[in-house]
Design an enzyme around this catalytic site. Structure first.
Site, PDB file in Angstrom:
ATOM      1  CG  ASP A  26     -36.866 -36.296  22.115  1.00  9.45           C
ATOM      2  OD1 ASP A  26     -36.912 -35.200  21.514  1.00  9.45           O
ATOM      3  OD2 ASP A  26     -36.667 -37.377  21.525  1.00  9.45           O
TER       4      ASP A  26
ATOM      5  CG  ASN B 189     -30.409 -24.029  25.375  1.00  7.40           C
ATOM      6  OD1 ASN B 189     -29.782 -23.109  24.849  1.00  7.40           O
ATOM      7  ND2 ASN B 189     -29.890 -25.253  25.500  1.00  7.40           N
TER       8      ASN B 189
ATOM      9  CE1 TYR C 216     -30.094 -22.796  15.140  1.00  7.47           C
ATOM     10  CE2 TYR C 216     -29.025 -20.881  14.167  1.00  7.47           C
ATOM     11  CZ  TYR C 216     -29.411 -21.608  15.285  1.00  7.47           C
ATOM     12  OH  TYR C 216     -29.119 -21.137  16.544  1.00  7.47           O
TER      13      TYR C 216
ATOM     14  CE  LYS D   7     -32.668 -21.519  17.237  1.00 14.10           C
ATOM     15  NZ  LYS D   7     -33.133 -21.994  18.562  1.00 14.10           N
TER      16      LYS D   7
ATOM     17  CB  THR E 260     -20.822 -24.541  22.369  1.00 11.60           C
ATOM     18  OG1 THR E 260     -21.631 -24.172  21.226  1.00 11.60           O
ATOM     19  CG2 THR E 260     -20.841 -23.392  23.373  1.00 11.60           C
TER      20      THR E 260
END
Length: 251
Positions: free
Chosen positions: A62, A89, A167, A171, A202
């Protein structure tokens, strides 16, 4: 595993792009360590690769839990004694809509804790092993949405995507972190790069598809290709860069 077999750890690798990256590295002869928060899901993913002849092992990890990260580093040391490739990832989106003027800071913190701070935790825990490798490689899975050039270009489709404080910002910060690790490690054989896998069909993108209506038929395997390429660079390869299938991505 003999002394020449490379070992790769992929975080968040029990499904999606992470699994496809692990599979691709295994197909290239590496021992792959499937990092996953859920031990059962990690073992299931590792078993599916072993079933087709690959050396794959589950590592409970984790990235938001320092104790879990420390334990994972110890497990890697005990199981393989080496680490040649680290693919950071594991990531979360925080949801498809996080406009800055309405941002839930708890959500933003969770996103940064996984997408940025988690990368620091895992990388620092694994660096002693990577430093011992003849040609260590670190690949950070970023996103095209982190490109400030694309986000501010009226001709790019990102111009019309909803503003988000979580997000894309996390990044973009990861891209800068990638540069800083590459800077620190530039006198070593370790190469550090960021990859933009593109939007793939996905579980990760399902919510975005529902909200935006924008669909993709790009597969996880296609998304994994750039990460695999960066994970297997030769000594003349770049470091401190941001790449997608077509080459460098504008910052």
């Amino acid at each position: 595993m003999d002394d020449t077999t490379k070992t790769a750890l992929v975080t968040g690798a029990n499904k999606g792009i992470g699994y496809a990256i692990a599979q691709g590295l295994a197909e290239r002869g590496m021992t792959v360590l499937i990092g996953a928060r859920d031990p059962g899901l990690g073992e299931k993913a590792a078993a599916s690769l072993r079933d087709v002849g690959h050396d794959a092992r589950a590592v409970t990890l984790d990235v938001t839990d320092p104790a879990s990260v420390t334990a994972a580093a110890q497990q890697v040391t005990e199981q393989t004694g080496r680490l040649d490739v680290l693919v950071n990832n594991a990531g979360i989106s925080g949801g498809p809509v996080n406009p800055p003027d309405e941002a839930d800071l708890d959500v933003v913190r969770r996103v940064f804790d996984t997408n940025l701070f988690g990368v620091i935790r895992v990388t620092n825990a694994m660096l002693p092993l990577l430093r011992q490798a003849p040609a260590g490689r670190i690949v950070n899975i970023s996103s095209g949405t982190s490109s400030m050039a694309a986000m501010t270009d009226p001709g790019h489709y990102f111009w019309n995507t909803a503003a988000s404080a979580a997000y894309p910002a996390s990044k973009a910060a990861l891209n800068m972190l990638t540069i800083q690790y590459a800077k620190q490690l530039r006198d070593t054989p370790i190469l550090v790069n960021a990859a933009a896998p593109g939007a793939c069909a996905t579980d990760f993108t399902a919510e975005f598809t529902r909200v935006t209506g924008r669909t993709t038929d790009r597969t996880a395997e296609q998304g994994a290709a750039i990460a695999i390429r960066l994970a297997t660079l030769d000594e003349s390869g770049p470091t401190g860069g941001f790449f997608d299938d077509d080459g460098p991505v504008p910052w």
